[in-house]
Design an enzyme around this catalytic site. Sequence first.
Site, PDB file in Angstrom:
ATOM      1  N   HIS A  18      36.323  44.864  24.704  1.00 57.69           N
ATOM      2  CA  HIS A  18      35.407  44.575  25.809  1.00 57.69           C
ATOM      3  C   HIS A  18      35.491  45.545  26.974  1.00 57.69           C
ATOM      4  O   HIS A  18      34.641  45.533  27.849  1.00 57.69           O
ATOM      5  CB  HIS A  18      35.636  43.152  26.337  1.00 57.69           C
ATOM      6  CG  HIS A  18      36.917  42.978  27.105  1.00 57.69           C
ATOM      7  ND1 HIS A  18      37.002  43.262  28.444  1.00 57.69           N
ATOM      8  CD2 HIS A  18      38.139  42.571  26.729  1.00 57.69           C
ATOM      9  CE1 HIS A  18      38.252  43.012  28.861  1.00 57.69           C
ATOM     10  NE2 HIS A  18      38.956  42.605  27.830  1.00 57.69           N
TER      11      HIS A  18
ATOM     12  N   ASP B 191      43.884  41.285  37.655  1.00 62.27           N
ATOM     13  CA  ASP B 191      43.168  42.483  38.101  1.00 62.27           C
ATOM     14  C   ASP B 191      41.651  42.403  37.975  1.00 62.27           C
ATOM     15  O   ASP B 191      40.973  43.421  37.860  1.00 62.27           O
ATOM     16  CB  ASP B 191      43.681  43.700  37.315  1.00 62.27           C
ATOM     17  CG  ASP B 191      43.619  43.484  35.802  1.00 62.27           C
ATOM     18  OD1 ASP B 191      42.861  42.586  35.375  1.00 62.27           O
ATOM     19  OD2 ASP B 191      44.312  44.195  35.065  1.00 62.27           O
TER      20      ASP B 191
ATOM     21  N   ARG C 268      35.306  48.022  29.964  1.00 56.46           N
ATOM     22  CA  ARG C 268      34.190  48.800  30.519  1.00 56.46           C
ATOM     23  C   ARG C 268      34.328  50.303  30.280  1.00 56.46           C
ATOM     24  O   ARG C 268      33.350  50.988  30.010  1.00 56.46           O
ATOM     25  CB  ARG C 268      34.128  48.579  32.035  1.00 56.46           C
ATOM     26  CG  ARG C 268      33.269  47.445  32.462  1.00 56.46           C
ATOM     27  CD  ARG C 268      33.238  47.379  33.987  1.00 56.46           C
ATOM     28  NE  ARG C 268      32.169  46.514  34.425  1.00 56.46           N
ATOM     29  CZ  ARG C 268      32.136  45.200  34.222  1.00 56.46           C
ATOM     30  NH1 ARG C 268      33.125  44.597  33.607  1.00 56.46           N
ATOM     31  NH2 ARG C 268      31.113  44.488  34.653  1.00 56.46           N
TER      32      ARG C 268
ATOM     33  N   GLU D 210      51.275  38.383  38.168  1.00 56.77           N
ATOM     34  CA  GLU D 210      51.130  39.586  37.327  1.00 56.77           C
ATOM     35  C   GLU D 210      50.853  40.815  38.198  1.00 56.77           C
ATOM     36  O   GLU D 210      49.899  41.579  37.982  1.00 56.77           O
ATOM     37  CB  GLU D 210      50.022  39.419  36.270  1.00 56.77           C
ATOM     38  CG  GLU D 210      50.103  40.416  35.121  1.00 56.77           C
ATOM     39  CD  GLU D 210      48.902  40.334  34.185  1.00 56.77           C
ATOM     40  OE1 GLU D 210      47.823  40.828  34.525  1.00 56.77           O
ATOM     41  OE2 GLU D 210      49.058  39.724  33.113  1.00 56.77           O
TER      42      GLU D 210
ATOM     43  N   HIS E  82      33.039  39.407  22.423  1.00 57.49           N
ATOM     44  CA  HIS E  82      32.958  39.074  23.859  1.00 57.49           C
ATOM     45  C   HIS E  82      31.498  38.821  24.246  1.00 57.49           C
ATOM     46  O   HIS E  82      30.590  39.429  23.678  1.00 57.49           O
ATOM     47  CB  HIS E  82      33.536  40.265  24.632  1.00 57.49           C
ATOM     48  CG  HIS E  82      33.863  39.991  26.068  1.00 57.49           C
ATOM     49  ND1 HIS E  82      32.902  39.887  27.039  1.00 57.49           N
ATOM     50  CD2 HIS E  82      35.049  39.819  26.698  1.00 57.49           C
ATOM     51  CE1 HIS E  82      33.486  39.664  28.212  1.00 57.49           C
ATOM     52  NE2 HIS E  82      34.789  39.615  28.031  1.00 57.49           N
TER      53      HIS E  82
HETATM   54  C1  UD1 Z   1      35.813  40.711  33.106  1.00 64.26           C
HETATM   55  C2  UD1 Z   1      36.813  41.463  34.004  1.00 64.26           C
HETATM   56  C3  UD1 Z   1      37.855  42.197  33.174  1.00 64.26           C
HETATM   57  C4  UD1 Z   1      38.519  41.253  32.182  1.00 64.26           C
HETATM   58  C5  UD1 Z   1      37.443  40.549  31.354  1.00 64.26           C
HETATM   59  C6  UD1 Z   1      38.091  39.531  30.460  1.00 64.26           C
HETATM   60  C7  UD1 Z   1      36.034  42.410  36.125  1.00 64.26           C
HETATM   61  C8  UD1 Z   1      35.312  43.520  36.782  1.00 64.26           C
HETATM   62  N1  UD1 Z   1      36.082  42.457  34.786  1.00 64.26           N
HETATM   63  O1  UD1 Z   1      35.070  41.664  32.380  1.00 64.26           O
HETATM   64  O2  UD1 Z   1      38.836  42.747  34.026  1.00 64.26           O
HETATM   65  O3  UD1 Z   1      39.346  42.023  31.343  1.00 64.26           O
HETATM   66  O4  UD1 Z   1      36.530  39.869  32.231  1.00 64.26           O
HETATM   67  O5  UD1 Z   1      37.233  39.059  29.469  1.00 64.26           O
HETATM   68  O6  UD1 Z   1      36.510  41.517  36.780  1.00 64.26           O
HETATM   69  N2  UD1 Z   1      29.282  36.734  30.102  1.00 64.26           N
HETATM   70  C9  UD1 Z   1      28.720  35.550  29.656  1.00 64.26           C
HETATM   71  N3  UD1 Z   1      29.515  34.428  29.598  1.00 64.26           N
HETATM   72  C10 UD1 Z   1      30.817  34.448  29.902  1.00 64.26           C
HETATM   73  C11 UD1 Z   1      31.395  35.653  30.327  1.00 64.26           C
HETATM   74  C12 UD1 Z   1      30.614  36.785  30.444  1.00 64.26           C
HETATM   75  O7  UD1 Z   1      27.533  35.503  29.349  1.00 64.26           O
HETATM   76  O8  UD1 Z   1      31.465  33.388  29.815  1.00 64.26           O
HETATM   77  C13 UD1 Z   1      28.435  37.939  30.218  1.00 64.26           C
HETATM   78  C14 UD1 Z   1      27.449  37.874  31.401  1.00 64.26           C
HETATM   79  O9  UD1 Z   1      26.269  38.522  31.041  1.00 64.26           O
HETATM   80  C15 UD1 Z   1      28.196  38.672  32.479  1.00 64.26           C
HETATM   81  C16 UD1 Z   1      28.836  39.748  31.637  1.00 64.26           C
HETATM   82  O10 UD1 Z   1      29.250  39.080  30.435  1.00 64.26           O
HETATM   83  O11 UD1 Z   1      27.324  39.189  33.470  1.00 64.26           O
HETATM   84  C17 UD1 Z   1      29.998  40.469  32.281  1.00 64.26           C
HETATM   85  O12 UD1 Z   1      30.970  39.578  32.795  1.00 64.26           O
HETATM   86  P1  UD1 Z   1      32.017  40.152  33.887  1.00 64.26           P
HETATM   87  O13 UD1 Z   1      32.991  39.100  34.263  1.00 64.26           O
HETATM   88  O14 UD1 Z   1      31.285  40.814  34.994  1.00 64.26           O
HETATM   89  O15 UD1 Z   1      32.749  41.322  33.118  1.00 64.26           O
HETATM   90  P2  UD1 Z   1      33.626  41.316  31.814  1.00 64.26           P
HETATM   91  O16 UD1 Z   1      33.217  42.507  31.017  1.00 64.26           O
HETATM   92  O17 UD1 Z   1      33.586  39.985  31.192  1.00 64.26           O
HETATM   93  N1  UDP Z   2      41.182  35.085  23.857  1.00 59.88           N
HETATM   94  C1  UDP Z   2      40.552  33.872  23.561  1.00 59.88           C
HETATM   95  N2  UDP Z   2      39.481  33.882  22.699  1.00 59.88           N
HETATM   96  C2  UDP Z   2      38.998  35.027  22.147  1.00 59.88           C
HETATM   97  C3  UDP Z   2      39.625  36.251  22.476  1.00 59.88           C
HETATM   98  C4  UDP Z   2      40.701  36.244  23.348  1.00 59.88           C
HETATM   99  O1  UDP Z   2      40.963  32.817  24.036  1.00 59.88           O
HETATM  100  O2  UDP Z   2      38.033  34.963  21.368  1.00 59.88           O
HETATM  101  C5  UDP Z   2      42.323  35.071  24.802  1.00 59.88           C
HETATM  102  C6  UDP Z   2      43.550  35.834  24.371  1.00 59.88           C
HETATM  103  O3  UDP Z   2      44.445  34.993  23.653  1.00 59.88           O
HETATM  104  C7  UDP Z   2      44.147  36.326  25.680  1.00 59.88           C
HETATM  105  C8  UDP Z   2      42.932  36.445  26.598  1.00 59.88           C
HETATM  106  O4  UDP Z   2      41.875  35.748  25.964  1.00 59.88           O
HETATM  107  O5  UDP Z   2      45.014  35.360  26.256  1.00 59.88           O
HETATM  108  C9  UDP Z   2      42.566  37.877  26.813  1.00 59.88           C
HETATM  109  O6  UDP Z   2      41.341  37.938  27.456  1.00 59.88           O
HETATM  110  P1  UDP Z   2      40.441  39.246  27.456  1.00 59.88           P
HETATM  111  O7  UDP Z   2      40.773  40.097  26.284  1.00 59.88           O
HETATM  112  O8  UDP Z   2      39.036  38.779  27.610  1.00 59.88           O
HETATM  113  O9  UDP Z   2      40.838  39.930  28.825  1.00 59.88           O
HETATM  114  P2  UDP Z   2      42.013  40.944  29.258  1.00 59.88           P
HETATM  115  O10 UDP Z   2      43.322  40.315  28.909  1.00 59.88           O
HETATM  116  O11 UDP Z   2      41.764  42.235  28.559  1.00 59.88           O
HETATM  117  O12 UDP Z   2      41.805  41.083  30.727  1.00 59.88           O
END
Ligand code: UD1
Ligand code: UDP
Length: 383
Positions: A210, A97, A212, A119, A243
Amino acid sequence: MKKIAVIFGTRPDTIKLAPIILELKKHQKDFSVVTIATAQHRQMLDQVLDVFKIVPDYDLNIMQAKQTLASLTQKIITALDEVLEKEKPDMVLVQGDTTTTFVGGLAAFYRNIPVGHVEAGLRTHDKSNPFPEEINRRLTSCVADIHFPPTATAAKALQKENIAKGSIFVTGNSVIDALQIAVNQNHLFSLPILNVLTAQKRKIVLLTMHRRENWGAPMKGACEAVKDLAKKFPDMNFIFPVHLNPVVREIVYPILGKSANISLIEPLDYLDFVNLMAKSDLIITDSGGVQEEGPSLGRPILVLRNVTERPEAVQYGTVKLVGLEKKNIFSAAAKLLTDKKAYRTMAAATNPYGDGTTAKRTVLAIQRYFGLTKKKFIPFTPR
Ligand code: UD1
Ligand code: UDP
């Protein structure tokens, strides 16, 4: 021979697609596999790719600090379209998603390429919860041709939306396939401090946040609750891999940065994380994936959300929704950390989400879609 393009970009979708990519690659007679990383995440994606030894055929490298949903959408669709035009796959697979999921599906639809959604069918029926994921997965269902719900509940949700029964295959969740690859009783943590903390005879509370929709006051309230818990239980270790989203870090560090028994650490690689889950006494999280992994490990999970699209483990009793109210989080966690009977009731290991054969089921369904096998598809049912 059919060409399957697998599109992923964040930590969770990559963890859950990894077992399916590995399984597809075992079927060399039937499939060639093209792996496309949007790199919506960068470091957190690379951690997963390293663990599963996946080197993407295409890396669109689109992540920017503090990216917006609109900029992500626009960049992903433009970059993906070029790859799809060049590769002309017979099917695109997306998972879950995220923005990568929905936009990956849409890009394939625009090129008349069949879409498989891994999923599928998770629903809260509240478009703001989780935001924007509830809408991402509904929109992905609209463009998908073959749907892989993890559970019977998710399959029913799809049927209610008039999705043809014949296109729905209950596969279980591949997060359990990944977990079975990753959990190892003798795991040596690559982050040395974890070897120290887990060797101490102290209880461990593991945290992640994490979402939103929880940004701002709700997430602050949850952090305050954790700060109070750490004060009440000074002999326990609270471990919080934070995160990388800067919005999350700007909330978490000022509130929790100075407590002696709270370790704020960088996101863990998947192997360290799931093996730390297995050694934790309690997990407090707003994560989707962690809600699915915890029950299989017999770890009680308190979920920092008011609704969940994953009701199965709540029904089994391993997962409890505690919302974002500070006092509710504090009292639910304090009870589990002090009341052995309440703890034991929640800590039973259950497997509502998978049995480790989701990748095999998914690949079989894809073979059937293309008429490559007559083998019967047997849906996943929890044991
Ligand atoms: C995203 C997904 C969310 C998922 C989550 C898992 C969307 C809209 N959101 O949220 O559904 O649950 O990932 O973790 O698709 N950033 C880094 N390095 C990284 C990752 C993120 O610096 O490796 C920072 C960057 O500033 C980036 C921000 O996090 O712009 C947000 O990343 P983004 O993928 O847009 O949203 P998440 O909150 O990570
Ligand atoms: N996870 C990881 N390292 C971390 C925290 C989570 O590898 O420090 C893994 C966790 O085991 C799970 C996945 O990340 O499989 C969940 O990701 P996240 O919580 O970012 O996203 P969501 O599942 O809420 O979309």
